[in-house]
Design an enzyme around this catalytic site. Structure first.
Site, PDB file in Angstrom:
ATOM      1  N   ARG A   1      -2.555  -5.957  -8.310  1.00 18.19           N
ATOM      2  CA  ARG A   1      -1.440  -6.860  -8.006  1.00 18.19           C
ATOM      3  C   ARG A   1      -1.289  -7.951  -9.052  1.00 18.19           C
ATOM      4  O   ARG A   1      -0.207  -8.296  -9.459  1.00 18.19           O
ATOM      5  CB  ARG A   1      -1.639  -7.495  -6.625  1.00 18.19           C
ATOM      6  CG  ARG A   1      -1.449  -6.502  -5.493  1.00 18.19           C
ATOM      7  CD  ARG A   1      -1.973  -7.045  -4.207  1.00 18.19           C
ATOM      8  NE  ARG A   1      -3.393  -7.376  -4.357  1.00 18.19           N
ATOM      9  CZ  ARG A   1      -4.079  -8.083  -3.494  1.00 18.19           C
ATOM     10  NH1 ARG A   1      -3.497  -8.561  -2.436  1.00 18.19           N
ATOM     11  NH2 ARG A   1      -5.362  -8.318  -3.680  1.00 18.19           N
TER      12      ARG A   1
ATOM     13  N   HIS B   1       0.841  -1.212   0.000  1.00 19.99           N
ATOM     14  CA  HIS B   1       0.000   0.000   0.000  1.00 19.99           C
ATOM     15  C   HIS B   1       0.875   1.260   0.000  1.00 19.99           C
ATOM     16  O   HIS B   1       0.621   2.194  -0.756  1.00 19.99           O
ATOM     17  CB  HIS B   1      -0.896   0.048   1.249  1.00 19.99           C
ATOM     18  CG  HIS B   1      -1.912  -1.052   1.339  1.00 19.99           C
ATOM     19  ND1 HIS B   1      -2.001  -1.908   2.400  1.00 19.99           N
ATOM     20  CD2 HIS B   1      -2.910  -1.419   0.493  1.00 19.99           C
ATOM     21  CE1 HIS B   1      -3.003  -2.759   2.223  1.00 19.99           C
ATOM     22  NE2 HIS B   1      -3.565  -2.488   1.067  1.00 19.99           N
TER      23      HIS B   1
ATOM     24  N   SER C   1      -3.215  -8.087   3.154  1.00 13.80           N
ATOM     25  CA  SER C   1      -3.301  -7.845   4.601  1.00 13.80           C
ATOM     26  C   SER C   1      -3.683  -9.119   5.346  1.00 13.80           C
ATOM     27  O   SER C   1      -3.162  -9.388   6.428  1.00 13.80           O
ATOM     28  CB  SER C   1      -4.317  -6.741   4.889  1.00 13.80           C
ATOM     29  OG  SER C   1      -3.887  -5.553   4.275  1.00 13.80           O
TER      30      SER C   1
ATOM     31  N   LYS D   1     -15.526  -7.020   6.414  1.00 16.96           N
ATOM     32  CA  LYS D   1     -14.389  -7.780   6.939  1.00 16.96           C
ATOM     33  C   LYS D   1     -14.326  -7.687   8.456  1.00 16.96           C
ATOM     34  O   LYS D   1     -14.587  -6.635   9.034  1.00 16.96           O
ATOM     35  CB  LYS D   1     -13.086  -7.258   6.333  1.00 16.96           C
ATOM     36  CG  LYS D   1     -12.963  -7.541   4.852  1.00 16.96           C
ATOM     37  CD  LYS D   1     -11.640  -7.061   4.282  1.00 16.96           C
ATOM     38  CE  LYS D   1     -11.533  -7.419   2.815  1.00 16.96           C
ATOM     39  NZ  LYS D   1     -10.308  -6.907   2.195  1.00 16.96           N
TER      40      LYS D   1
HETATM   41  N1  COA Z   1      -0.266  -4.094  -1.908  1.00 18.69           N
HETATM   42  C1  COA Z   1      -0.533  -5.049  -1.040  1.00 18.69           C
HETATM   43  N2  COA Z   1      -1.767  -5.466  -0.752  1.00 18.69           N
HETATM   44  C2  COA Z   1      -2.766  -4.875  -1.378  1.00 18.69           C
HETATM   45  C3  COA Z   1      -2.568  -3.859  -2.309  1.00 18.69           C
HETATM   46  C4  COA Z   1      -1.241  -3.468  -2.562  1.00 18.69           C
HETATM   47  N3  COA Z   1      -0.961  -2.508  -3.431  1.00 18.69           N
HETATM   48  N4  COA Z   1      -3.770  -3.465  -2.773  1.00 18.69           N
HETATM   49  C5  COA Z   1      -4.675  -4.209  -2.150  1.00 18.69           C
HETATM   50  N5  COA Z   1      -4.077  -5.055  -1.300  1.00 18.69           N
HETATM   51  C6  COA Z   1      -4.725  -6.074  -0.468  1.00 18.69           C
HETATM   52  C7  COA Z   1      -5.484  -5.523   0.691  1.00 18.69           C
HETATM   53  O1  COA Z   1      -4.681  -5.446   1.836  1.00 18.69           O
HETATM   54  C8  COA Z   1      -6.595  -6.532   0.866  1.00 18.69           C
HETATM   55  O2  COA Z   1      -6.153  -7.630   1.607  1.00 18.69           O
HETATM   56  P1  COA Z   1      -7.176  -8.582   2.358  1.00 18.69           P
HETATM   57  O3  COA Z   1      -8.326  -8.881   1.454  1.00 18.69           O
HETATM   58  O4  COA Z   1      -6.333  -9.735   2.626  1.00 18.69           O
HETATM   59  O5  COA Z   1      -7.579  -7.813   3.562  1.00 18.69           O
HETATM   60  C9  COA Z   1      -6.835  -7.051  -0.526  1.00 18.69           C
HETATM   61  O6  COA Z   1      -5.681  -6.713  -1.259  1.00 18.69           O
HETATM   62  C10 COA Z   1      -8.023  -6.458  -1.173  1.00 18.69           C
HETATM   63  O7  COA Z   1      -7.858  -5.083  -1.098  1.00 18.69           O
HETATM   64  P2  COA Z   1      -8.980  -4.095  -1.489  1.00 18.69           P
HETATM   65  O8  COA Z   1      -9.626  -4.500  -2.739  1.00 18.69           O
HETATM   66  O9  COA Z   1      -8.389  -2.752  -1.395  1.00 18.69           O
HETATM   67  O10 COA Z   1     -10.064  -4.360  -0.429  1.00 18.69           O
HETATM   68  P3  COA Z   1     -10.313  -3.540   0.768  1.00 18.69           P
HETATM   69  O11 COA Z   1     -11.150  -4.336   1.651  1.00 18.69           O
HETATM   70  O12 COA Z   1      -9.026  -3.084   1.341  1.00 18.69           O
HETATM   71  O13 COA Z   1     -11.127  -2.269   0.188  1.00 18.69           O
HETATM   72  C11 COA Z   1     -13.105  -1.033  -0.366  1.00 18.69           C
HETATM   73  C12 COA Z   1     -12.366  -2.371  -0.436  1.00 18.69           C
HETATM   74  C13 COA Z   1     -13.096  -0.485   1.039  1.00 18.69           C
HETATM   75  C14 COA Z   1     -12.430  -0.037  -1.272  1.00 18.69           C
HETATM   76  C15 COA Z   1     -14.538  -1.268  -0.879  1.00 18.69           C
HETATM   77  O14 COA Z   1     -15.078  -2.361  -0.184  1.00 18.69           O
HETATM   78  C16 COA Z   1     -15.429  -0.068  -0.677  1.00 18.69           C
HETATM   79  O15 COA Z   1     -15.396   0.874  -1.437  1.00 18.69           O
HETATM   80  N6  COA Z   1     -16.244  -0.085   0.404  1.00 18.69           N
HETATM   81  C17 COA Z   1     -17.145   0.997   0.754  1.00 18.69           C
HETATM   82  C18 COA Z   1     -18.601   0.621   0.490  1.00 18.69           C
HETATM   83  C19 COA Z   1     -18.956   0.864  -0.938  1.00 18.69           C
HETATM   84  O16 COA Z   1     -18.857   1.934  -1.465  1.00 18.69           O
HETATM   85  N7  COA Z   1     -19.442  -0.201  -1.593  1.00 18.69           N
HETATM   86  C20 COA Z   1     -19.860  -0.151  -2.953  1.00 18.69           C
HETATM   87  C21 COA Z   1     -18.680  -0.260  -3.862  1.00 18.69           C
HETATM   88  S1  COA Z   1     -19.149   0.014  -5.543  1.00 18.69           S
END
Ligand code: COA
Length: 164
Positions: free
Chosen positions: A91, A18, A129, A42
């Site tokens: 990724r 990140h 994560s 989550k």
């Molecule tokens: N390097 C390392 N790890 C990374 C990464 C990077 N560059 N980018 C993403 N990851 C990891 C994250 O740590 C996460 O790990 P985990 O699933 O093991 O916890 C995984 O990849 C998925 O990441 P991400 O897609 O960013 O999921 P998230 O849960 O962190 O974020 C939100 C998702 C919060 C952006 C999304 O759920 C959201 O927008 N929620 C708000 C509600 C909403 O608007 N919903 C409608 C959406 S249209």
């Protein structure tokens, strides 16, 4: 404030993958808001305040980066911030389908903003994560993948439960 990008996620915890995205994007955008999702499906190891606090401390060196929590819909937060970009790290190909769906839906909800994808640096492409949490909880060393501050927090929160 110029060109604002929102970098949303759960950040449970924030990893070097990140921070790599944030560091590189901070040279592309005028201002980046790292948006820590408070309402997430989550089951998080760290509270929203903890996730925000850790990210804030780690990213303090970037003067054009701010860390904020957001509740509810990302699209509402994007609009509220006046941002024109949602930043996402990619990724692997496996990320693509979900990301494409998310980008499409967000575009419908907030048409004035676009999703911008940035490829994760190769050496961080396999980090997530949840993997980091799992390894830490089983007594493995994750110091290569996270900031020392995160490492300490993980050992404190999860590490002591493992049996040697
Ligand atoms: N390097 C390392 N790890 C990374 C990464 C990077 N560059 N980018 C993403 N990851 C990891 C994250 O740590 C996460 O790990 P985990 O699933 O093991 O916890 C995984 O990849 C998925 O990441 P991400 O897609 O960013 O999921 P998230 O849960 O962190 O974020 C939100 C998702 C919060 C952006 C999304 O759920 C959201 O927008 N929620 C708000 C509600 C909403 O608007 N919903 C409608 C959406 S249209």
């Amino acid at each position: 404030m110029g060109n604002i990008a929102i970098y949303p996620g759960t950040f449970d915890p924030i990893t070097n993958g990140h921070t790599d995205i944030v560091a590189r994007a901070s040279r592309v955008f005028d201002h980046i808001i790292v948006a820590v999702a408070a309402s997430t499906a989550k089951n998080t190891a760290f509270s929203t305040d903890e996730r925000v606090d850790i990210a804030q401390r780690i990213l303090a060196e970037h003067k054009n980066v701010e860390v904020r929590r957001f509740e509810g819909l990302l699209a509402h937060f994007v609009r509220q911030c006046g941002a024109k970009a949602v930043l996402r790290g990619l990724r692997a190909v496996s990320d693509f389908e979900y990301e494409f769906q998310l980008a499409g839906m967000n575009k419908r909800l907030v048409p004035e903003a676009d999703t911008v994808f940035m490829p994760t640096s190769e050496h961080y492409s396999y980090i997530s994560s949840s993997l980091i949490r799992e390894i830490a909880s089983l007594g493995g060393d994750v110091s290569e993948f996270v900031h020392p501050l995160v490492n300490d927090a993980l050992v404190e929160r999860l590490g002591k439960h493992h049996k040697k």
